[in-house]
Design a protein around this motif. Structure first.
Motif, mmCIF file in Angstrom:
data_model
loop_
_atom_site.group_PDB
_atom_site.id
_atom_site.type_symbol
_atom_site.label_atom_id
_atom_site.label_comp_id
_atom_site.label_asym_id
_atom_site.label_seq_id
_atom_site.Cartn_x
_atom_site.Cartn_y
_atom_site.Cartn_z
ATOM 1 N N ARG A 111 -12.877 -37.525 34.776
ATOM 2 C CA ARG A 111 -12.082 -35.960 35.560
ATOM 3 C C ARG A 111 -10.684 -36.235 35.332
ATOM 4 O O ARG A 111 -10.132 -37.036 34.950
ATOM 5 C CB ARG A 111 -12.316 -36.612 37.118
ATOM 6 C CG ARG A 111 -11.870 -34.951 37.865
ATOM 7 C CD ARG A 111 -11.835 -35.721 39.345
ATOM 8 N NE ARG A 111 -10.901 -34.643 40.120
ATOM 9 C CZ ARG A 111 -10.252 -34.666 41.169
ATOM 10 N NH1 ARG A 111 -11.200 -35.278 41.695
ATOM 11 N NH2 ARG A 111 -9.720 -33.583 41.699
ATOM 12 N N ILE A 112 -10.248 -34.643 35.124
ATOM 13 C CA ILE A 112 -8.817 -35.200 34.533
ATOM 14 C C ILE A 112 -7.937 -34.477 35.755
ATOM 15 O O ILE A 112 -8.451 -33.420 36.378
ATOM 16 C CB ILE A 112 -9.102 -33.576 33.251
ATOM 17 C CG1 ILE A 112 -9.426 -33.827 31.489
ATOM 18 C CG2 ILE A 112 -7.636 -33.030 32.821
ATOM 19 C CD1 ILE A 112 -9.739 -32.784 31.641
ATOM 20 N N LEU A 113 -7.083 -35.035 35.569
ATOM 21 C CA LEU A 113 -6.002 -34.835 36.742
ATOM 22 C C LEU A 113 -4.615 -34.845 36.219
ATOM 23 O O LEU A 113 -4.061 -35.269 35.139
ATOM 24 C CB LEU A 113 -5.978 -36.155 37.212
ATOM 25 C CG LEU A 113 -7.218 -37.563 37.856
ATOM 26 C CD1 LEU A 113 -6.515 -38.407 39.003
ATOM 27 C CD2 LEU A 113 -7.657 -36.067 39.424
ATOM 28 N N GLY A 114 -3.654 -33.967 36.391
ATOM 29 C CA GLY A 114 -3.041 -33.277 36.745
ATOM 30 C C GLY A 114 -2.226 -32.284 36.963
ATOM 31 O O GLY A 114 -3.369 -31.866 38.530
ATOM 32 N N VAL A 115 -0.991 -31.723 36.778
ATOM 33 C CA VAL A 115 -0.918 -30.156 37.579
ATOM 34 C C VAL A 115 -1.670 -29.210 37.021
ATOM 35 O O VAL A 115 -1.055 -29.480 35.832
ATOM 36 C CB VAL A 115 0.655 -30.393 37.470
ATOM 37 C CG1 VAL A 115 1.128 -29.232 37.950
ATOM 38 C CG2 VAL A 115 1.601 -31.158 37.543
ATOM 39 N N PRO A 116 -1.825 -28.293 37.990
ATOM 40 C CA PRO A 116 -2.401 -26.769 37.521
ATOM 41 C C PRO A 116 -1.293 -26.029 36.628
ATOM 42 O O PRO A 116 -0.607 -25.861 37.319
ATOM 43 C CB PRO A 116 -3.137 -26.656 38.519
ATOM 44 C CG PRO A 116 -3.142 -27.410 39.894
ATOM 45 C CD PRO A 116 -2.048 -28.839 39.418
ATOM 46 N N GLY A 117 -2.283 -25.334 35.771
ATOM 47 C CA GLY A 117 -1.285 -24.052 35.782
ATOM 48 C C GLY A 117 -0.627 -23.257 37.319
ATOM 49 O O GLY A 117 -1.161 -21.983 36.540
ATOM 50 N N GLY A 144 -5.182 -33.341 28.173
ATOM 51 C CA GLY A 144 -6.014 -34.458 29.116
ATOM 52 C C GLY A 144 -7.483 -33.675 28.213
ATOM 53 O O GLY A 144 -8.114 -34.488 28.122
ATOM 54 N N SER A 145 -7.601 -32.400 28.432
ATOM 55 C CA SER A 145 -8.556 -32.203 27.654
ATOM 56 C C SER A 145 -8.723 -32.498 26.029
ATOM 57 O O SER A 145 -9.936 -32.675 25.545
ATOM 58 C CB SER A 145 -8.507 -30.414 27.616
ATOM 59 O OG SER A 145 -7.317 -29.570 26.939
ATOM 60 N N ALA A 146 -7.710 -32.446 25.368
ATOM 61 C CA ALA A 146 -7.553 -33.283 24.107
ATOM 62 C C ALA A 146 -8.093 -34.305 24.063
ATOM 63 O O ALA A 146 -8.794 -34.723 22.911
ATOM 64 C CB ALA A 146 -6.261 -32.609 23.372
ATOM 65 N N VAL A 147 -7.563 -35.387 25.148
ATOM 66 C CA VAL A 147 -8.655 -36.741 24.999
ATOM 67 C C VAL A 147 -9.268 -37.103 25.575
ATOM 68 O O VAL A 147 -10.405 -37.517 25.098
ATOM 69 C CB VAL A 147 -6.873 -37.195 25.913
ATOM 70 C CG1 VAL A 147 -7.868 -38.813 26.319
ATOM 71 C CG2 VAL A 147 -5.575 -37.524 25.543
ATOM 72 N N ALA A 148 -10.657 -35.884 25.878
ATOM 73 C CA ALA A 148 -11.588 -35.877 26.815
ATOM 74 C C ALA A 148 -11.959 -35.705 25.457
ATOM 75 O O ALA A 148 -13.246 -36.307 25.335
ATOM 76 C CB ALA A 148 -11.432 -34.977 27.308
#
Length: 59
Positions: free
Chosen positions: A19-25, A3-7
């Motif tokens: 806003r990046i959506l995903g499963v947190p670490g 997500g951060s690479a695409v952002a």
């Protein structure tokens, strides 16, 4: 992550609110795939709600 690479690429070429959506670490609880998607807000409704929130509107 991805997500951060695409952002990073998007913000350089087309600056937009995001806003990046995903499963947190974190360790995810055990459940079915559909339950986990709902838990982390990654259903169609969860993504829609996040988009509305980003635009400053509540669903």
């Amino acid at each position: 992550g991805l997500g951060s690479a695409v952002a990073e690429v998007v913000v350089i070429t087309h600056p937009v609110p995001m806003r990046i959506l995903g499963v947190p670490g974190v360790f995810a609880p055990t459940g079915s795939a559909s339950w986990l998607l709902d838990y982390f807000g990654l259903t169609a409704q969860g993504i829609f709600d996040a988009a509305l929130e980003l635009r400053g509107r509540k669903g």
